[in-house]
Design a protein around this motif. Structure first.
Motif, mmCIF file in Angstrom:
data_model
loop_
_atom_site.group_PDB
_atom_site.id
_atom_site.type_symbol
_atom_site.label_atom_id
_atom_site.label_comp_id
_atom_site.label_asym_id
_atom_site.label_seq_id
_atom_site.Cartn_x
_atom_site.Cartn_y
_atom_site.Cartn_z
ATOM 1 N N MET A 1 0.825 -1.235 0.002
ATOM 2 C CA MET A 1 -0.003 -0.058 0.085
ATOM 3 C C MET A 1 0.851 1.230 0.054
ATOM 4 O O MET A 1 1.931 1.321 0.751
ATOM 5 N N ILE A 2 0.308 2.216 -0.547
ATOM 6 C CA ILE A 2 1.236 3.571 -0.706
ATOM 7 C C ILE A 2 0.573 4.584 0.204
ATOM 8 O O ILE A 2 -0.538 4.479 0.540
ATOM 9 N N ALA A 3 1.508 5.105 1.094
ATOM 10 C CA ALA A 3 0.903 6.084 1.926
ATOM 11 C C ALA A 3 0.184 7.382 1.458
ATOM 12 O O ALA A 3 0.812 7.754 0.326
ATOM 13 N N ARG A 4 -0.629 7.931 2.172
ATOM 14 C CA ARG A 4 -1.354 9.108 1.654
ATOM 15 C C ARG A 4 -1.313 10.195 2.903
ATOM 16 O O ARG A 4 -1.275 9.806 4.009
ATOM 17 N N LEU A 5 -1.608 11.299 2.477
ATOM 18 C CA LEU A 5 -1.324 12.501 3.199
ATOM 19 C C LEU A 5 -2.759 12.647 4.035
ATOM 20 O O LEU A 5 -2.645 13.219 5.333
ATOM 21 N N GLY A 6 -3.874 12.109 3.670
ATOM 22 C CA GLY A 6 -5.272 12.285 4.298
ATOM 23 C C GLY A 6 -5.691 13.920 3.961
ATOM 24 O O GLY A 6 -6.825 14.116 4.773
ATOM 25 N N LEU A 7 -5.682 14.239 2.976
ATOM 26 C CA LEU A 7 -5.947 15.614 2.616
ATOM 27 C C LEU A 7 -7.629 15.341 2.050
ATOM 28 O O LEU A 7 -8.618 15.960 2.287
ATOM 29 N N ALA A 8 -7.599 14.319 1.285
ATOM 30 C CA ALA A 8 -8.953 13.847 0.638
ATOM 31 C C ALA A 8 -9.813 13.279 1.324
ATOM 32 O O ALA A 8 -9.580 12.456 2.428
ATOM 33 N N GLN A 9 -11.146 13.553 1.257
ATOM 34 C CA GLN A 9 -12.197 13.158 2.253
ATOM 35 C C GLN A 9 -12.759 11.504 1.439
ATOM 36 O O GLN A 9 -13.329 11.658 0.600
ATOM 37 N N LEU A 10 -12.128 10.614 1.975
ATOM 38 C CA LEU A 10 -12.092 9.216 1.510
ATOM 39 C C LEU A 10 -12.806 8.248 2.524
ATOM 40 O O LEU A 10 -12.430 8.521 3.714
ATOM 41 N N PRO A 11 -13.627 7.479 2.302
ATOM 42 C CA PRO A 11 -13.970 7.006 1.081
ATOM 43 C C PRO A 11 -15.132 8.032 0.225
ATOM 44 O O PRO A 11 -15.796 8.622 1.437
ATOM 45 N N THR A 12 -15.442 8.081 -0.941
ATOM 46 C CA THR A 12 -16.247 9.096 -1.452
ATOM 47 C C THR A 12 -17.549 8.266 -1.502
ATOM 48 O O THR A 12 -17.608 7.130 -1.459
ATOM 49 N N PRO A 13 -18.653 8.927 -1.480
ATOM 50 C CA PRO A 13 -20.100 8.294 -1.541
ATOM 51 C C PRO A 13 -20.267 7.245 -2.777
ATOM 52 O O PRO A 13 -19.726 7.662 -3.969
ATOM 53 N N LEU A 14 -20.952 6.513 -2.494
ATOM 54 C CA LEU A 14 -21.458 5.554 -3.864
ATOM 55 C C LEU A 14 -23.068 5.553 -3.516
ATOM 56 O O LEU A 14 -23.465 4.989 -2.776
ATOM 57 N N GLU A 15 -23.502 6.122 -4.696
ATOM 58 C CA GLU A 15 -24.968 6.296 -4.669
ATOM 59 C C GLU A 15 -25.574 5.821 -5.819
ATOM 60 O O GLU A 15 -25.335 5.615 -6.786
ATOM 61 N N PRO A 16 -26.866 5.123 -5.568
ATOM 62 C CA PRO A 16 -27.961 4.781 -6.638
ATOM 63 C C PRO A 16 -28.171 5.892 -7.270
ATOM 64 O O PRO A 16 -28.690 6.909 -6.921
ATOM 65 N N MET A 17 -28.585 5.760 -8.703
ATOM 66 C CA MET A 17 -28.861 6.835 -9.739
ATOM 67 C C MET A 17 -30.501 6.301 -10.164
ATOM 68 O O MET A 17 -30.672 5.939 -11.250
ATOM 69 N N LYS A 18 -31.278 6.242 -9.137
ATOM 70 C CA LYS A 18 -32.817 5.574 -9.288
ATOM 71 C C LYS A 18 -33.284 6.300 -10.652
ATOM 72 O O LYS A 18 -34.045 5.818 -11.422
ATOM 73 N N ARG A 19 -33.442 7.807 -10.721
ATOM 74 C CA ARG A 19 -34.404 8.191 -11.758
ATOM 75 C C ARG A 19 -33.516 8.453 -12.860
ATOM 76 O O ARG A 19 -34.388 8.036 -14.068
#
Ligand SMILES: Cc1ncc(COP(=O)(O)O)c(C=O)c1O
Length: 324
Positions: A1-19
């Motif tokens: 695994m590669i280290a990260r700084l923690g700047l990004a807000q992860l995990p990003t949402p995974l949402e259904p696109m029902k419409r």
């Protein structure tokens, strides 16, 4: 695994696109919200930067140097992160890759935000070499006594791709096993990361890159290069058969949206309240819609659309949606 700084807000949402799913009559559509990586407008580059900039800080850099076209989302994310980290930011701004489509193009959207974040902008002519002017700028700054760290065009290199592979782990952790993940592909690092990541955690998922540069062969070659490099960094094997770049959905040229792009942006906004852009994510969704209409998948397939961000560029293309 590669280290990260923690700047990004992860995990990003995974949402259904029902419409949107109902509108198109299937397959089941999902959206992975890389537009929600943070720093207000988010974007796919922040996930790459989170890994790449660890190397910058470890090297003792005091200045980030990058580049892109006037409305580059990549530059805006580099400028934002530099502000947050207290680093200087110098950007080579390429003019001439596309004819400015509106008066707003030069100064609103990402061009405005780069200035607000305090980046120093250097106007250079576009000559087709994405990284040449960035390296020349870094050399100049080094000669002046600075410690520059070069963030390549689009934050695309082997390290960025190795970091971006984390997105596949996030999708796998949600329990979803999509038939395909579809996204727009430009400088290639995003697709390279997805391919490498899916190979380890979503082996049955096809990664489908939609060429938005109107250069599918160049995009494919770059994806292969970065994916190979990322696989080496991560100590895994790389299967080149997994790289699929779909041509035919870029419109007339890079940065020039066509009718299908505008339709995709309208559908995303009016059915899912998602803001796509006319250069990247709008063309990506236009490509996905075209593949669905061509019957590539059935109603029982789960397809993830990767929303790579780009909303600030909407303001540079105001004429498309709010003509005078
Ligand atoms: C909003 C958006 N989506 C997608 C891309 C393409 O990603 P990549 O350059 O990693 O192929 C970019 C990069 O330029 C972008 O700004």
């Amino acid at each position: 695994m590669i280290a990260r700084l923690g700047l990004a807000q992860l995990p990003t949402p995974l949402e259904p696109m029902k419409r949107l799913t109902a509108y198109l009559g299937g397959p089941r559509l999902w959206v992975k919200r890389e537009d929600c990586t943070g720093f207000v407008f988010g974007g796919n580059k922040l996930r790459k930067l989170d890994y790449v900039l660890k190397e910058a800080l470890d090297s003792g850099a005091d200045t980030l140097v990058s580049g892109g076209v006037v409305q580059s989302n990549s530059q805006r994310q580099v400028a934002a992160v530099a502000a947050k980290l207290g680093l200087a930011c110098h950007l080579a701004v390429y003019h001439g890759r596309l004819a400015p489509p509106s008066a707003e193009y030069e100064l609103s959207g990402n061009a405005l935000l780069n200035r607000l974040y305090g980046a120093v902008l250097h106007d250079v002519p576009w000559d087709g070499d994405r990284n040449g002017a960035i390296h020349a700028l870094a050399e100049r700054l080094r000669a002046e006594g600075r410690k520059p760290y070069v963030v390549p065009y689009g934050v695309s290199n082997a390290l960025g791709a190795a970091g971006y592979a984390s997105i596949a782990d996030e999708i796998a952790a949600s329990g979803l096993r999509p038939t395909a993940i579809v996204h727009c592909s430009g400088s290639g690092g995003t697709q390279a990361g997805l391919v490498i990541g899916a190979q380890r955690t979503l082996p049955d998922t096809r990664i489908v890159g939609i060429d938005i540069d109107a250069e599918p062969e160049r995009v494919r070659a770059d994806v292969l290069t970065y994916a190979k490099g990322a696989a080496e960094l991560l100590g895994q094997l790389f299967d080149a058969e997994r790289v699929e770049v779909v041509a035919g959905h870029a419109g007339p040229a890079y940065g020039v949206p066509h009718e299908a792009t505008v339709e995709a942006i309208r559908l995303a906004a009016q059915l899912e309240a998602l803001l796509l852009d006319p250069v990247y994510s709008g063309k990506g969704l236009a490509g996905l819609i075209a593949l669905i209409r061509a019957g590539r998948w059935s109603v029982d397939d789960d397809i993830v659309f990767l929303h790579t961000g780009g909303a600030p560029a909407l303001f540079a293309y105001r004429h498309l949606f709010a003509p005078e």
